[in-house]
Design an enzyme around this catalytic site. Sequence first.
Site, short mmCIF file in Angstrom:
data_model
loop_
_atom_site.label_atom_id
_atom_site.label_comp_id
_atom_site.label_asym_id
_atom_site.label_seq_id
_atom_site.Cartn_x
_atom_site.Cartn_y
_atom_site.Cartn_z
N SER A 1 18.00 19.59 43.10
CA SER A 1 17.63 20.99 43.28
C SER A 1 18.71 21.97 42.86
O SER A 1 18.40 23.11 42.51
CB SER A 1 17.24 21.25 44.74
OG SER A 1 18.32 20.92 45.61
N HIS B 1 11.12 19.13 43.45
CA HIS B 1 11.36 19.92 42.24
C HIS B 1 10.88 19.19 40.99
O HIS B 1 11.17 19.64 39.87
CB HIS B 1 12.85 20.26 42.13
CG HIS B 1 13.34 21.13 43.22
ND1 HIS B 1 13.36 22.50 43.15
CD2 HIS B 1 13.83 20.82 44.46
CE1 HIS B 1 13.84 23.01 44.28
NE2 HIS B 1 14.13 22.00 45.08
N LYS C 1 6.42 24.93 46.06
CA LYS C 1 6.99 25.23 44.76
C LYS C 1 5.87 25.31 43.72
O LYS C 1 5.20 26.33 43.63
CB LYS C 1 8.07 24.20 44.45
CG LYS C 1 9.21 24.28 45.47
CD LYS C 1 10.25 23.24 45.32
CE LYS C 1 11.41 23.46 46.28
NZ LYS C 1 11.06 23.41 47.71
#
Length: 396
Positions: free
Chosen positions: A185, A213, A244
Amino acid sequence: MAYADLFRKCSEYTLAKDLREKGIYAYFHALESRQDVEVMMEGKRRIMLGSNNYLGLTVHPEIIQAGKDALEKYGTGCSGSRFLNGTLQMHLELERELASFLRKEAVMTFSTGFQSNLGIISAIVGHGDYVLCDKENHASIYDGCKLSYGRMLTYGHSNMEELEIQLKKVPDSAGRLIVTDGVFSMGGDLAKLPEIVALAKKYGARVMVDDAHGLGVVGEGGRGTASHFGLEDQVDIYMGTFSKSLASLGGYMAASEEVVDFVRHNSRPFIFSASIPPANCAVALAALRYIRAHPELVQRLSSLSAYARQGLIRRGVSIRDSGEVTPILPIHTQTAENTLITAMKLYDAGVYVNPVLPPATPPTDCLLRTSYMASHTEELLDEAMDIIAEVVGCAK
């Protein structure tokens, strides 16, 4: 007799106050608009280069409408855990479709991504077991290891020699789980998954990848890190988040039906937490369907990330170049004070980035974390990069 005051540590903590007095406190800036490529933050337009909204779906009309519809149909919340009264048919629908997308037998959802790592690791790693953890893994992985009854061994970031040394320390009779971020990240680099899988086979370990991610970012159609390396059938557990690329809130575990069913009935963070609210569930499901129908969005993100990498390098900005085309590009700023000063100068100039300080980095290797969205344009990125080059150049 004088007793120690529990709150003494609070009165002695002055770091945040000191930074505010210096005018370089770079946290808790308030948004006044949607999470988009340009935002209104504290009364001024800022180009957003600090979001994890990688595919830009938080503002997509179709995704927003799905949340509205669920709010009208199911109300505001589930008022209980999945284990008891808090399971909606829509939760099961999301789990089935996500399992299909990730090509795993089963998926279970958690209320947050952080909670997912707590719930998975603490349930799977028991007395006498070992968990092997990359030193740059997310904080939630560390906390999941602490919550388990097993023993944690760490290895240097992506250092496969150290990982093998640690694996050799594990007794043959003990269970062992290797846990790694898929896309790290802070650095934006990918885990050395082929090497990790090979070592897992050699030493009888299981592999878990935190793809918070990675989902929507890398792999075929955004299926994540294991897909990127062609190792979907050799990674035992995927963990991810909805906050996300899926533009919502919540998290998930994808694995075999047997493993998921075990965690479902033994994970305290799962059993004793309220389920994902209807609107969040509906948004995640709508975003998943949108990604599945529009794989070109993932390619657009990759192209823009490459454009930003090349643009920063061309402008002479010192970045940590992992060699991977991910939407996370850290800028070297060395010391904590210089990092905060530069972050505030960028903020004042109209670009929002995230300062990364110890313990997330070594004291002399601090970073400004920039991140990109598929909804950015080249023109907007050029404007932001020109500002970055000017400010970072002045900060040297």
